[in-house]
Every structure is written in structure tokens, then in C-alpha cells.
Scaffold this active site. Structure first.
Site, PDB file in Angstrom:
ATOM      1  CB  SER A   1      36.215  33.785  78.194  1.00  0.00           C
ATOM      2  OG  SER A   1      37.065  34.657  78.890  1.00  0.00           O
TER       3      SER A   1
ATOM      4  CG  LEU B   1      41.731  37.575  72.414  1.00  0.00           C
ATOM      5  CD1 LEU B   1      42.638  38.349  71.468  1.00  0.00           C
ATOM      6  CD2 LEU B   1      42.156  36.116  72.497  1.00  0.00           C
TER       7      LEU B   1
ATOM      8  CG  ASP C   1      36.510  41.077  80.023  1.00  0.00           C
ATOM      9  OD1 ASP C   1      36.560  42.229  80.497  1.00  0.00           O
ATOM     10  OD2 ASP C   1      35.874  40.143  80.558  1.00  0.00           O
TER      11      ASP C   1
ATOM     12  CG  ASN D   1      38.016  41.057  83.838  1.00  0.00           C
ATOM     13  OD1 ASN D   1      38.541  40.187  83.147  1.00  0.00           O
ATOM     14  ND2 ASN D   1      36.753  40.969  84.206  1.00  0.00           N
TER      15      ASN D   1
ATOM     16  CD  GLU E   1      33.253  41.286  78.867  1.00  0.00           C
ATOM     17  OE1 GLU E   1      33.371  40.599  77.822  1.00  0.00           O
ATOM     18  OE2 GLU E   1      32.946  40.790  79.960  1.00  0.00           O
TER      19      GLU E   1
ATOM     20  CG  ASP F   1      31.295  41.654  83.111  1.00  0.00           C
ATOM     21  OD1 ASP F   1      30.409  41.512  83.967  1.00  0.00           O
ATOM     22  OD2 ASP F   1      32.180  40.786  82.926  1.00  0.00           O
TER      23      ASP F   1
ATOM     24  CE  LYS G   1      30.561  37.827  83.561  1.00  0.00           C
ATOM     25  NZ  LYS G   1      31.824  38.346  84.144  1.00  0.00           N
TER      26      LYS G   1
ATOM     27  N   GLY H   1      29.829  34.698  81.753  1.00  0.00           N
ATOM     28  CA  GLY H   1      30.033  33.494  82.558  1.00  0.00           C
ATOM     29  C   GLY H   1      30.985  33.772  83.700  1.00  0.00           C
TER      30      GLY H   1
END
Ligand code: SMG
Ligand code: MG
Length: 373
Positions: free
Chosen positions: A138, A165, A191, A193, A216, A241, A265, A293
């Protein structure tokens, strides 16, 4: 072979990262973690709490998790007497709502001790079918596409099987396109987030043209419905996630069409036992999963790598080598082979232990809790 808890030791450890890690919520320069050491007489067990310094990725954070552990979780666990089965940990802690990362650290330590007492590895306990797992990496947001490409070139050369990325509004389509062009044939993911909302769907429609393996967590951490709406507009699979807190969320997300891939996770879902349940739900529904992770030290990494060996794990995880994160890990380093795979620990429990001199060099706080205290 019951586990009788003599004491639980909490340790705050701080390790400088080899390079700052920038995501859509900010930059980390150090990895700070809580390690849990459970003394069960003949055996000890280790767990790692995935919470970060600030409540950004999740509602949990290091000092909050420390308080949850000392005030409620450890006392509730100890109050029940000896443990016969690892499932009893979650049963004793169920009355505490949330705090999954703190619970996962404690359950991990119990499970490690219990497995060590039986001489069984965590990987075998989780039903692992492989002794090596393919690994991805990542990549944090870099100031310029050139810097990002330089960093990625190093990882590709090392053998990483997939590059993820981090993106945020304003640093997305153009950077990802530049990377995709610079590394044709390297499986790429992004990703966000949770940094976008559905009105920004055109960003994802543009990313949809770039042949990514998956996108993601584009939308809110607590959303499923808008993810389902966005997924209906994209060919690229959405991978959730933050939105997946437990196996019930996974079942709901799959039924709603909110994702076609899940990032598991163990810390985020409350431990390895729930991680296995998420895996099983997804597998039953034909949904591929992979192991994420949280920049874990060797203690958490050992468990993540064991989980990555489960049969339904179909994509390389964010289970990178120790040297991607730290100059010196807490345990013997996790190494990547030139083929981009890593060995699954074979020894009893998580199969690794923190090195005493590394522990003393990185520990900034310790608290010992005993049953009669
Ligand atoms: O452990 O290599 C790692 C980091 C993987 O990108 C990673 N984790 O949302 O998936 C994610 C992030 C969360 C950590 S941000 C501090
Ligand atoms: Mg993520």
C-alpha cells in the site's frame, strides 16, 4: 487445557516508519501500537491492537483503547475465571459495545496462549491451506506523481504482486492514470478511505476506465446503500474495508450489492475468530476476500499472514515485508521472496514473539493487570 490468566500486561510501543504514510486523513510518521501479553502460567500469548493515534480510520484510538482495556475489557475477561475455549473471550466482552480493535488485541493474546498450549499454529486453526502467501503493498499519497512512481518502482522490483494507491479528492484520476501507464501489467488498486460521496461518482467512472483490480472504500465508513448505488454504475469491483465491522455487515453488503470484494482486517472486525466468519460468509457467496493491514508490527503481521493463508483469500494482501514499514521490526523480520510471496508462520500460536531488546527499546508505557487487583 484451560487458560488460567495470571496477568495481562499492556505495552505502548512506538516505532519510526521508514517513510511517512499519507492517506486521505493525514500523515503518520511513527507506528504506535498497544501490545497485550497474557501470562497463563506455562504459556504466554501476544496480541496487537490495530488502533491508531487518532480516531480517524475508526472510532478507536490508542489512548481510548488503553482505557477500554484497563477499565472494562481486561477486568471482564478475568472475572470469568479460567477459559476453556477462545470463543469465551467474545462472550465475556460482548456487553461492551464496539471497541473491536481493543477486543481483538485481547482475544488475540488469549488465542495465541491457547494455541501454544496445544502446540497448534494460528494458520492451521484458521483452516489455512498454504504455507506461502502472495503479498501486495500500500503506497501513501506522495507530493508528486514522479515521487509516487519512484517509490512504486522499488516495490515492483522487490516482487510485490499488487500495488494499492491511496487517493483523495484532487489527487486521484490523473495520478492513478500516470501510475497505470508507468506500470502496465502490474495489478493496481486504489483506496479512498471513505473520502468521497456519491455526488463524486464521475471520479469513479473515470477510474473505471483504468483497468483497476478494485476500488477500496470510496464512500462513507458507515454506508452500504450508496456503495450499492455506486457499484451499480461501475464495472470495477468495489471492495469494502471500513464499512465491514463483522460477518453480519459482510452478509448485508453482499446481499445489497454494495461490494464485490471484501478487505478483512482482523483488528477491524474484533479478532481472528470474526475474521474467519467474514471469510466464510464471503466464500459461501462467491465473494473474494483479502487481508488488509494497519501497519502492524511483527506481532500483528504474523496473525495477518496466517489469515491470508485461508482458502477464500483470493487476492494479495496488504501484508508487506517488515522493511516496508520499519528499519527494525519488533520480531524477527517478515521477508518477501523475489516471487512476491511470504512464508506463513508455522510455529504454535502466531509463531513469533517480540524480541526482548526490541521491546525495551520501543516501549513508552507499561501497565500490569492482575485478577485480584
Ligand atoms: O499495513 O501496509 C499496511 C497499510 C495498509 O493502506 C493500508 N491500510 O485503509 O487499508 C487501509 C489502510 C489503513 C491504515 S491508515 C493508517
Ligand atoms: Mg483501506
Amino acid at each position: 487445557m484451560s487458560i488460567e490468566i495470571r496477568s495481562v500486561e499492556l505495552r505502548r510501543v512506538e516505532l519510526p516508519l521508514v517513510r511517512p504514510f499519507r492517506t486521505s486523513f493525514g500523515e503518520s510518521r511513527d507506528k504506535v501500537a498497544i501490545l497485550v501479553r497474557l501470562d497463563a502460567g506455562d504459556v504466554a500469548g501476544w496480541g496487537e491492537c490495530a488502533a491508531d493515534l487518532e480516531p480517524d480510520f475508526s472510532e478507536e484510538w490508542i489512548d481510548g483503547a488503553w482505557a477500554a482495556l484497563t477499565s472494562f475489557l481486561v477486568p471482564s475477561l478475568m472475572a470469568g475465571g479460567p477459559l476453556e475455549r477462545p470463543e469465551e473471550v467474545a462472550e465475556r466482552l460482548r456487553w461492551v459495545r464496539g471497541h473491536r480493535m481493543a477486543k481483538a488485541a485481547l482475544e488475540g493474546a488469549v488465542l495465541d496462549a491457547w494455541l501454544r498450549s496445544r502446540g497448534e499454529s494460528l494458520a492451521a486453526f484458521l483452516g489455512a491451506e498454504r504455507d506461502r502467501v502472495p503479498c501486495g503493498v500500500s503506497v501513501g499519497i506522495a507530493p508528486t506523481p514522479e515521487r509516487m512512481i519512484e517509490e512504486i518502482a522499488g516495490y515492483v522490483e522487490r516482487g510485490y504482486r499488487r500495488v494499492k494507491l491511496k487517493i483523495e479528492p484532487g489527487r486521484d484520476v490523473e495520478i492513478v492514470r500516470a501510475v497505470a501507464e508507468a506500470f502496465p501489467g502490474v495489478p493496481l488498486t486504489v483506496d479512498a478511505n471513505a473520502a468521497y460521496s456519491l455526488v463524486e461518482a464521475p471520479v469513479f467512472e473515470a477510474l473505471d476506465e483504468l483497468g483497476l483490480l478494485l476500488i477500496e472504500q470510496p464512500l462513507a465508513h458507515d454506508d452500504l446503500l450508496d456503495h450499492a448505488r455506486l457499484q451499480a454504475r461501475l464495472r470495477t469491483p468495489i471492495c469494502l474495508d471500513e464499512s465491514i465491522r463483522h460477518a453480519r455487515d459482510a452478509a448485508a453488503a453482499i446481499e445489497l450489492g454494495a461490494c464485490r470484494v471484501i478487505n478483512i482486517k482482523p483488528g477491524r472486525v474484533g479478532g481472528y475468530l470474526e475474521a474467519k466468519r467474514v471469510h466464510d460468509v464471503a466464500r459461501d457467496q462467491g465473494i473474494p476476500v483479502w487481508i488488509g493491514g494497519m501497519l502492524e508490527t511483527g506481532v500483528g503481521r504474523a496473525g495477518n499472514v496466517a489469515a491470508a493463508a485461508m482458502p477464500g483469500v483470493a487476492l494479495p494482501g496488504d501484508t508487506s515485508a517488515s522493511d516496508r514499514y520499519f528499519h527494525e521490526d519488533l520480531t524477527a523480520p517478515f521477508m518477501l521472496d523475489a516471487d512476491g510471496t511470504m512464508a506463513v508462520p508455522k510455529g504454535p500460536g502466531i509463531g513469533v514473539e517480540p524480541l526482548p531488546e526490541r521491546l525495551s527499546a520501543t516501549t513508552t508505557r507499561v501497565e500490569l493487570l492482575r485478577p485480584d487487583a
